[in-house]
Write a protein that holds these residues in place. Structure first.
Motif, PDB file in Angstrom:
ATOM      1  N   SER A 126     -14.964  -2.881  26.651  1.00  0.00           N
ATOM      2  CA  SER A 126     -14.408  -3.108  25.421  1.00  0.00           C
ATOM      3  C   SER A 126     -13.051  -3.756  25.308  1.00  0.00           C
ATOM      4  O   SER A 126     -12.260  -3.574  26.521  1.00  0.00           O
ATOM      5  N   TYR A 127     -12.456  -4.336  24.369  1.00  0.00           N
ATOM      6  CA  TYR A 127     -10.980  -4.760  24.314  1.00  0.00           C
ATOM      7  C   TYR A 127     -10.056  -3.741  24.225  1.00  0.00           C
ATOM      8  O   TYR A 127      -9.004  -3.981  24.838  1.00  0.00           O
ATOM      9  N   SER A 128     -10.225  -3.092  23.264  1.00  0.00           N
ATOM     10  CA  SER A 128      -8.854  -2.052  22.793  1.00  0.00           C
ATOM     11  C   SER A 128      -9.424  -0.691  22.680  1.00  0.00           C
ATOM     12  O   SER A 128      -9.031   0.132  22.354  1.00  0.00           O
ATOM     13  N   HIS A 129     -10.767  -0.393  23.528  1.00  0.00           N
ATOM     14  CA  HIS A 129     -11.205   0.763  23.568  1.00  0.00           C
ATOM     15  C   HIS A 129     -11.283   1.800  22.466  1.00  0.00           C
ATOM     16  O   HIS A 129     -10.865   2.711  22.048  1.00  0.00           O
ATOM     17  N   PRO A 130     -11.943   1.161  21.262  1.00  0.00           N
ATOM     18  CA  PRO A 130     -11.856   1.806  19.784  1.00  0.00           C
ATOM     19  C   PRO A 130     -13.248   2.778  19.999  1.00  0.00           C
ATOM     20  O   PRO A 130     -14.008   2.804  20.799  1.00  0.00           O
ATOM     21  N   TYR A 131     -13.484   3.578  18.958  1.00  0.00           N
ATOM     22  CA  TYR A 131     -14.695   4.281  18.526  1.00  0.00           C
ATOM     23  C   TYR A 131     -15.432   3.170  18.030  1.00  0.00           C
ATOM     24  O   TYR A 131     -15.404   2.688  16.942  1.00  0.00           O
ATOM     25  N   PHE A 132     -16.625   2.797  18.636  1.00  0.00           N
ATOM     26  CA  PHE A 132     -17.545   1.629  18.114  1.00  0.00           C
ATOM     27  C   PHE A 132     -18.145   2.031  17.026  1.00  0.00           C
ATOM     28  O   PHE A 132     -18.539   1.352  16.168  1.00  0.00           O
ATOM     29  N   PRO A 167     -16.800   2.912  25.034  1.00  0.00           N
ATOM     30  CA  PRO A 167     -15.496   3.548  25.066  1.00  0.00           C
ATOM     31  C   PRO A 167     -15.934   4.912  24.706  1.00  0.00           C
ATOM     32  O   PRO A 167     -16.759   5.403  23.813  1.00  0.00           O
ATOM     33  N   TYR A 168     -15.390   5.891  25.455  1.00  0.00           N
ATOM     34  CA  TYR A 168     -15.464   7.449  25.090  1.00  0.00           C
ATOM     35  C   TYR A 168     -17.128   7.547  25.415  1.00  0.00           C
ATOM     36  O   TYR A 168     -17.485   9.018  25.433  1.00  0.00           O
ATOM     37  N   SER A 169     -17.667   6.736  25.993  1.00  0.00           N
ATOM     38  CA  SER A 169     -19.136   7.054  26.613  1.00  0.00           C
ATOM     39  C   SER A 169     -19.852   7.324  25.136  1.00  0.00           C
ATOM     40  O   SER A 169     -21.097   7.931  25.386  1.00  0.00           O
ATOM     41  N   GLU A 170     -19.585   6.814  24.123  1.00  0.00           N
ATOM     42  CA  GLU A 170     -20.358   7.202  22.883  1.00  0.00           C
ATOM     43  C   GLU A 170     -21.167   6.113  22.664  1.00  0.00           C
ATOM     44  O   GLU A 170     -20.810   5.069  22.058  1.00  0.00           O
ATOM     45  N   THR A 171     -22.642   6.339  22.815  1.00  0.00           N
ATOM     46  CA  THR A 171     -23.730   5.382  22.608  1.00  0.00           C
ATOM     47  C   THR A 171     -24.403   5.477  21.432  1.00  0.00           C
ATOM     48  O   THR A 171     -24.409   6.771  20.854  1.00  0.00           O
ATOM     49  N   SER A 172     -25.076   4.845  21.065  1.00  0.00           N
ATOM     50  CA  SER A 172     -26.390   5.012  20.124  1.00  0.00           C
ATOM     51  C   SER A 172     -27.431   3.772  20.436  1.00  0.00           C
ATOM     52  O   SER A 172     -27.077   2.712  20.833  1.00  0.00           O
ATOM     53  N   PRO A 173     -28.554   4.164  20.069  1.00  0.00           N
ATOM     54  CA  PRO A 173     -29.563   3.163  20.462  1.00  0.00           C
ATOM     55  C   PRO A 173     -29.382   1.701  19.801  1.00  0.00           C
ATOM     56  O   PRO A 173     -29.706   0.623  20.638  1.00  0.00           O
ATOM     57  N   ALA A 185     -26.237  -4.951  30.238  1.00  0.00           N
ATOM     58  CA  ALA A 185     -26.688  -3.696  30.545  1.00  0.00           C
ATOM     59  C   ALA A 185     -25.569  -2.422  30.126  1.00  0.00           C
ATOM     60  O   ALA A 185     -24.495  -2.640  30.778  1.00  0.00           O
ATOM     61  N   ASP A 186     -26.095  -1.574  29.495  1.00  0.00           N
ATOM     62  CA  ASP A 186     -24.899  -0.469  29.619  1.00  0.00           C
ATOM     63  C   ASP A 186     -25.104   0.418  30.596  1.00  0.00           C
ATOM     64  O   ASP A 186     -26.285   0.917  30.823  1.00  0.00           O
ATOM     65  N   ILE A 187     -24.040   0.807  31.087  1.00  0.00           N
ATOM     66  CA  ILE A 187     -23.775   1.745  32.275  1.00  0.00           C
ATOM     67  C   ILE A 187     -23.152   2.622  31.864  1.00  0.00           C
ATOM     68  O   ILE A 187     -21.706   2.582  32.006  1.00  0.00           O
ATOM     69  N   GLU A 188     -23.604   4.055  31.804  1.00  0.00           N
ATOM     70  CA  GLU A 188     -22.493   5.192  31.624  1.00  0.00           C
ATOM     71  C   GLU A 188     -22.528   5.797  33.046  1.00  0.00           C
ATOM     72  O   GLU A 188     -22.104   5.154  34.031  1.00  0.00           O
ATOM     73  N   PHE A 189     -22.474   7.230  32.960  1.00  0.00           N
ATOM     74  CA  PHE A 189     -22.130   7.852  34.269  1.00  0.00           C
ATOM     75  C   PHE A 189     -23.007   9.446  34.045  1.00  0.00           C
ATOM     76  O   PHE A 189     -23.372   9.748  33.134  1.00  0.00           O
ATOM     77  N   THR A 190     -23.180   9.745  35.365  1.00  0.00           N
ATOM     78  CA  THR A 190     -23.715  11.029  35.655  1.00  0.00           C
ATOM     79  C   THR A 190     -22.748  11.996  35.294  1.00  0.00           C
ATOM     80  O   THR A 190     -22.948  13.312  34.578  1.00  0.00           O
ATOM     81  N   ALA A 191     -21.544  11.781  35.834  1.00  0.00           N
ATOM     82  CA  ALA A 191     -20.410  12.886  35.946  1.00  0.00           C
ATOM     83  C   ALA A 191     -19.297  12.230  35.372  1.00  0.00           C
ATOM     84  O   ALA A 191     -19.006  11.189  36.391  1.00  0.00           O
ATOM     85  N   ASP A 192     -18.052  12.674  35.026  1.00  0.00           N
ATOM     86  CA  ASP A 192     -16.909  12.438  35.067  1.00  0.00           C
ATOM     87  C   ASP A 192     -15.905  13.512  35.765  1.00  0.00           C
ATOM     88  O   ASP A 192     -16.229  14.494  35.674  1.00  0.00           O
ATOM     89  N   THR A 193     -15.200  13.016  36.806  1.00  0.00           N
ATOM     90  CA  THR A 193     -14.335  13.899  37.472  1.00  0.00           C
ATOM     91  C   THR A 193     -13.444  14.532  36.522  1.00  0.00           C
ATOM     92  O   THR A 193     -12.734  15.619  36.996  1.00  0.00           O
ATOM     93  N   ASN A 194     -12.841  14.055  35.360  1.00  0.00           N
ATOM     94  CA  ASN A 194     -12.069  14.409  34.483  1.00  0.00           C
ATOM     95  C   ASN A 194     -10.400  14.364  35.028  1.00  0.00           C
ATOM     96  O   ASN A 194      -9.452  15.059  34.583  1.00  0.00           O
TER      97      ASN A 194
END
Length: 275
Positions: A126-132, A167-173, A185-194
Motif C-alpha cells: 500500500s502507499y500510506s499503510h492505512p486501514y483499508f 496493511p496490518y494484515s487485515e483482509t476481507s474476501p 495476489a495477496d501474500i500474508e504470513f504464517t507468523a510475525d516475529t513481532n
C-alpha cells in the motif's frame, strides 16, 4: 465450472500480463535471484498458472510437502536494519521478498534499487499503510496503484512482483477480490516475529527467533521488518535474522523465493498457497 467473479479475475490477469504491466515480475521467475539459493520448483494445482492459483485467498501458508520456508520483510518506517539484513541474506545465499509502502519507495528510491540489485523480490504494501476498511474501493485502488508506480519509478525493474500485502494484515474476501482484479495476489504470513515492537514493546532477539521457529512447518511464511518505528534505530529483526536462518537450516529446511510460486513447473512436489 468457474464462478463469474473468478472468471473475471482470470481475464483481468491475462490482460495485465499481455499489456506488459506485470512483465517485470514474470521475467524474473525463470530462475533464482542473483546470489540466492536455488528456488524449489512448485506446480500450482488449482489454476492454469501460478499467479492465478493465488487469487481468491489471503495466502498465509504455502501448501507443500517440502520442508521449505519463505522469509519476508516489510518496510514502512526507515531502513535502519537493511544493510545488516541484506548482508546476512547474501552470506547464506537466501532469497527474501520485501514488501514496501509507496511512501517509503518515494522517499528512499536508493533502497528500492539496493534491494533489487541484491536480487530479492519487491512487493506492494500500500502507499500510506492505512486501514483499508476505512477507505472506499476507489481509495483502496489508489493505494495499490500508487505504490506500484512508486516502485517502478524508484527502479524496481524485474524485481517487482505481482504480490500485495495488506496493511496490518487485515483482509476481507471483498478486498482480496479487489486486489486480484488489479492483477495482484495477496501474500500474508504464517507468523510475525513481532520484532517491530522493539525492546520498548517487550521484544528481544530471543523472543523474535522463537516466534519464527515456533511457526516452522512446510510452507511457512515469516514476516519481519527492516526498520524501526518512531525514530528508533534498534532493529531486532536484523539482529535475529542470522540466528533464525541458521536454525532453519539446522532443522532441515530451505529458504525459498516466493517468486517460485509464479512458475508452473512439473515436479514431484506440487504446491500452492492457500489460507
Amino acid at each position: 465450472m468457474e464462478t463469474r467473479s473468478l472468471a473475471a479475475r482470470r481475464r483481468v490477469s491475462r490482460r495485465l500480463v499481455t499489456a506488459g504491466l506485470l512483465a517485470g515480475a514474470w521475467e524474473v521467475v525463470s530462475g533464482p535471484p542473483t546470489g540466492a539459493a536455488k528456488a524449489v520448483s512448485m506446480r500450482p494445482t488449482a489454476a492454469a498458472d501460478g499467479l492465478q492459483a493465488l487469487f481468491g485467498s489471503e495466502n498465509r501458508l504455502i501448501r507443500t510437502r517440502e520442508q521449505v520456508v519463505a522469509v519476508t520483510f516489510n518496510a514502512a518506517w526507515n531502513d535502519a536494519g537493511l544493510d545488516s539484513v541484506l548482508g546476512e541474506l547474501a552470506r547464506r545465499h537466501a532469497p527474501a521478498t520485501f514488501f514496501l509502502t509507496g511512501a517509503f519507495a518515494d522517499s528512499r528510491p536508493e533502497v528500492v534499487r539496493k534491494i533489487a540489485a541484491a536480487g530479492h523480490g519487491l512487493g506492494n504494501h500500500s502507499y500510506s499503510h492505512p486501514y483499508f476498511r476505512d477507505l472506499t474501493a476507489a481509495g483502496r485502488r489508489r493505494e495499490v496503484q500508487a505504490t506500484d508506480q512508486a516502485l517502478r519509478a524508484a527502479g524496481a525493474g524485474t524485481s517487482l512482483t505481482p504480490f500485495f500485502r495488506f496493511p496490518y494484515s487485515e483482509t476481507s474476501p471483498a478486498q482480496i477480490n479487489e486486489v486480484n482484479g488489479l492483477g495482484f495476489a495477496d501474500i500474508e504470513f504464517t507468523a510475525d516475529t513481532n520484532g517491530w515492537k522493539g525492546t520498548e514493546g517487550g521484544m528481544t532477539v530471543d523472543l523474535a527467533v522463537g516466534r519464527a521457529l515456533d511457526a516452522l512447518a512446510p510452507g511457512a511464511i515469516i514476516q519481519m521488518h527492516v526498520g524501526a518505528s518512531e525514530g528508533r534505530t534498534e532493529v531486532i529483526d536484523a539482529q535475529a535474522l542470522p540466528r533464525m536462518l541458521d536454525a532453519i537450516t539446522a532443522r532441515g529446511y530451505r529458504v525459498i523465493d516466493l517468486r517460485s510460486l509464479l512458475t508452473p513447473a512439473a515436479g514431484s512436489a506440487g504446491a500452492d498457497a492457500r489460507q
